[in-house]
Design an enzyme around this catalytic site. Structure first.
Site, PDB file in Angstrom:
ATOM      1  N   SER A   1       7.442 -62.302  45.974  1.00  0.00           N
ATOM      2  CA  SER A   1       8.557 -62.128  45.154  1.00  0.00           C
ATOM      3  C   SER A   1       9.944 -61.731  45.793  1.00  0.00           C
ATOM      4  O   SER A   1      11.082 -61.675  45.060  1.00  0.00           O
ATOM      5  CB  SER A   1       8.120 -60.976  43.971  1.00  0.00           C
ATOM      6  OG  SER A   1       7.877 -59.871  44.710  1.00  0.00           O
TER       7      SER A   1
ATOM      8  N   SER B   1       4.249 -59.874  48.965  1.00  0.00           N
ATOM      9  CA  SER B   1       5.849 -60.256  48.614  1.00  0.00           C
ATOM     10  C   SER B   1       6.757 -60.013  49.645  1.00  0.00           C
ATOM     11  O   SER B   1       7.827 -60.515  49.523  1.00  0.00           O
ATOM     12  CB  SER B   1       6.174 -59.612  47.321  1.00  0.00           C
ATOM     13  OG  SER B   1       5.691 -60.444  46.185  1.00  0.00           O
TER      14      SER B   1
ATOM     15  N   LYS C   1      16.106 -55.354  47.704  1.00  0.00           N
ATOM     16  CA  LYS C   1      15.575 -56.012  46.606  1.00  0.00           C
ATOM     17  C   LYS C   1      16.161 -55.461  45.215  1.00  0.00           C
ATOM     18  O   LYS C   1      15.991 -53.986  45.114  1.00  0.00           O
ATOM     19  CB  LYS C   1      14.162 -55.924  46.696  1.00  0.00           C
ATOM     20  CG  LYS C   1      13.305 -56.816  45.690  1.00  0.00           C
ATOM     21  CD  LYS C   1      11.649 -56.705  45.957  1.00  0.00           C
ATOM     22  CE  LYS C   1      10.884 -57.505  45.162  1.00  0.00           C
ATOM     23  NZ  LYS C   1       9.593 -57.718  45.354  1.00  0.00           N
TER      24      LYS C   1
END
Ligand code: GLN
Length: 485
Positions: free
Chosen positions: A150, A174, A75
């Site tokens: 997310s 997330s 990420k």
């Protein structure tokens, strides 16, 4: 190659059936072809250089780590020295990290190769990846549907087999919610089990880095590498690294699975049905269903939107227009530097959270909101303590319903309710895993969640493995995987 799990790739690498150069270039090509919006940058140069060096070391018969030959995507809120780290925010659009996150060092030490950085909600605030300042990300199972958030880019990347493993971060769900939406495993380890040093902080008392994989074996493989104690993170648990690959084996006979009956109202009918099938499969393997209660879970979303913004408002104070990349060209005074840089650099959701957080921490309202929320957090922890007197693991769906169309959720409250089943695990710091458990009639993935006591990460994986052995859901690939090769 993309049909292989990380464990299988690592084996073929060790057996010299494949070279790192071949593996990494194959997956880099896939990354270049993807048009899901899953990635923000591809690290071709450094990845190919690392592959070359790894092949040389293999030639010299050096001892190689357990991730040798495995491509990994992370990420874009994880720092890698010299590489752009944006948090999907305009504020950090051109920011190059000055050091490397401990979790990435752990992976590199185990000879894994980072090939790309994934799209996400801006500063990890969101549940659909739509707050990314750069682009939307689509669900590999259905175009124009959200991959969740997310960590939606990291989840979509693994579902599309751009790499067999990726990392995300989970503050309120997330990793698990995108895992469920994309039909793969998404794991939030025990708080403190994985170092947060080099993860750009959102809400530090809740943030935890976690992996996405397509098999439990791979989950155990990567988790055994990243659960390393770290002296740069004061919340890192100083228990020696545990090897989960052995502990996932074995049966679950007599294991008690707690089901919080009061939480199962209002589920999407297909999620409800799938949950019953999930439990039936575990029962078939010898587990026993017991009723438990988590009475304060219903407050988890409201208190999260006090505590997480409060922590975010202080964590994000460092993005002030003076340090890091964004400085407004319009600003003439110091005050304007702060104000204009922040309004130009941050998206709407981030601004909302900073305002909300500053408000609940302000002198006049701290007792009414922040302190009260802390007390409710304690109640949620107590609920878990009571529940674990009666059961070994807890099971309920990861989300009340499957993925939704991009743009279809416009009011923030509906979006915030995405995490109604995931936040409580962050509040209590316990391990929680989303297990791919089936599909809706429309072909959208469904995920079921397993939670256990702090440090019982291995148990969660073991139960997931027992389920995986009986089912085929996790092995299914979205159609577009073929098109990327
Ligand atoms: N969806 C939640 C939020 O918007 C959780 C995000 C996360 O876990 N990073 O804050």
């Amino acid at each position: 190659m993309f049909h292989l799990s990380a464990t299988e790739l690592a084996k073929k690498y060790k057996d010299k059936e494949l070279s790192a150069k071949e593996i990494i270039s194959t997956f880099i090509q896939r990354c270049k072809k993807e048009n899901l919006g899953a990635l923000l940058s591809i690290l071709e140069e450094s990845a190919m250089e690392n592959a070359k060096r790894l092949d040389e070391r293999r030639e010299n018969n050096e001892v190689l780590g357990p991730l040798a030959g495995v491509p990994i995507i992370v990420k874009d809120n994880l720092m890698m020295e010299g590489e752009t780290t944006t948090c999907a925010s305009k504020f950090l659009e051109n920011y190059k990290a000055t050091f490397t996150a401990s979790v990435i060092k752990d992976i590199e030490k185990a000879d894994g190769i980072i090939i790309a950085k994934a799209n996400m909600d801006e500063f990890a605030m969101g549940s659909s990846t739509e707050t990314s300042a750069f682009k939307n990300c689509t669900n590999p199972w259905k175009e124009n549907y959200s991959p969740g958030g997310s960590s939606g880019g990291s989840a979509a990347a693994v579902a599309a087999r751009l790499a067999p493993i990726s990392l995300g971060s989970d503050t309120g769900g997330s990793v698990r919610q995108p895992g469920a939406f994309c039909g793969i495993y998404g794991f939030k380890p025990t708080y403190g089990r994985v170092s947060r040093y080099g993860l750009i902080a959102f809400a530090s008392s809740l943030d935890q880095i976690g992996p996405f994989t397509t098999t439990v074996e791979d989950l155990a493989l990567i988790s055994s590498v990243i659960n390393t104690p770290c002296d740069k993170d004061s919340t890192s648990i100083q228990t020696p690294t545990e090897d989960y690959t052995a502990s996932i084996k074995g049966d679950i006979k007599g294991l008690k699975v707690g089901v919080p009956e009061e939480m199962l109202k209002g589920l999407h009918p297909e999620v409800q049905k799938n949950f019953e099938e999930f439990l039936a499969t575990l029962e078939k393997k010898g587990a026993k269903r017991v009723s438990i209660s988590l009475p304060h879970n219903k407050y988890s979303v409201p208190i999260y939107y006090i505590l997480a913004p409060a922590e975010a408002s202080t964590n994000l104070a460092r993005f002030d227009g003076i340090r890091y990349t964004k400085r407004s060209k319009e600003a003439k005074t110091l005050e304007q530097v702060y104000e204009l840089s922040r309004t130009e650099g941050f998206g709407k959701e981030v601004v909302n959270r900073i305002l909300l957080g500053s408000y609940v921490l302000s002198a006049g309202f701290q007792d009414a909101y922040y302190r009260k929320a802390q007390k409710v957090r304690r109640k949620i922890c107590e609920d878990y303590e009571n529940a674990f007197q009666k059961c070994d693991v807890i099971a309920f769906p990861t989300t009340p319903s499957p993925s939704f169309e991009l743009g279809s959720i416009t009011d923030p409250l509906t979006m915030y309710m995405q995490d109604v089943f995931t936040i409580s695990a962050n509040m209590a710091g316990i391990p929680a895993l989303s297990v791919p458990s089936g599909f809706t009639s429309e072909g959208l993935p469904i995920g079921m969640q397993l939670q256990a006591k702090q440090m019982d990460d291995a148990l969660v994986m073991k139960v997931a493995k027992a389920f995986e052995d009986e089912t085929v859901h996790a092995a299914k690939l979205p159609k577009l995987c073929e098109a990327l090769s």
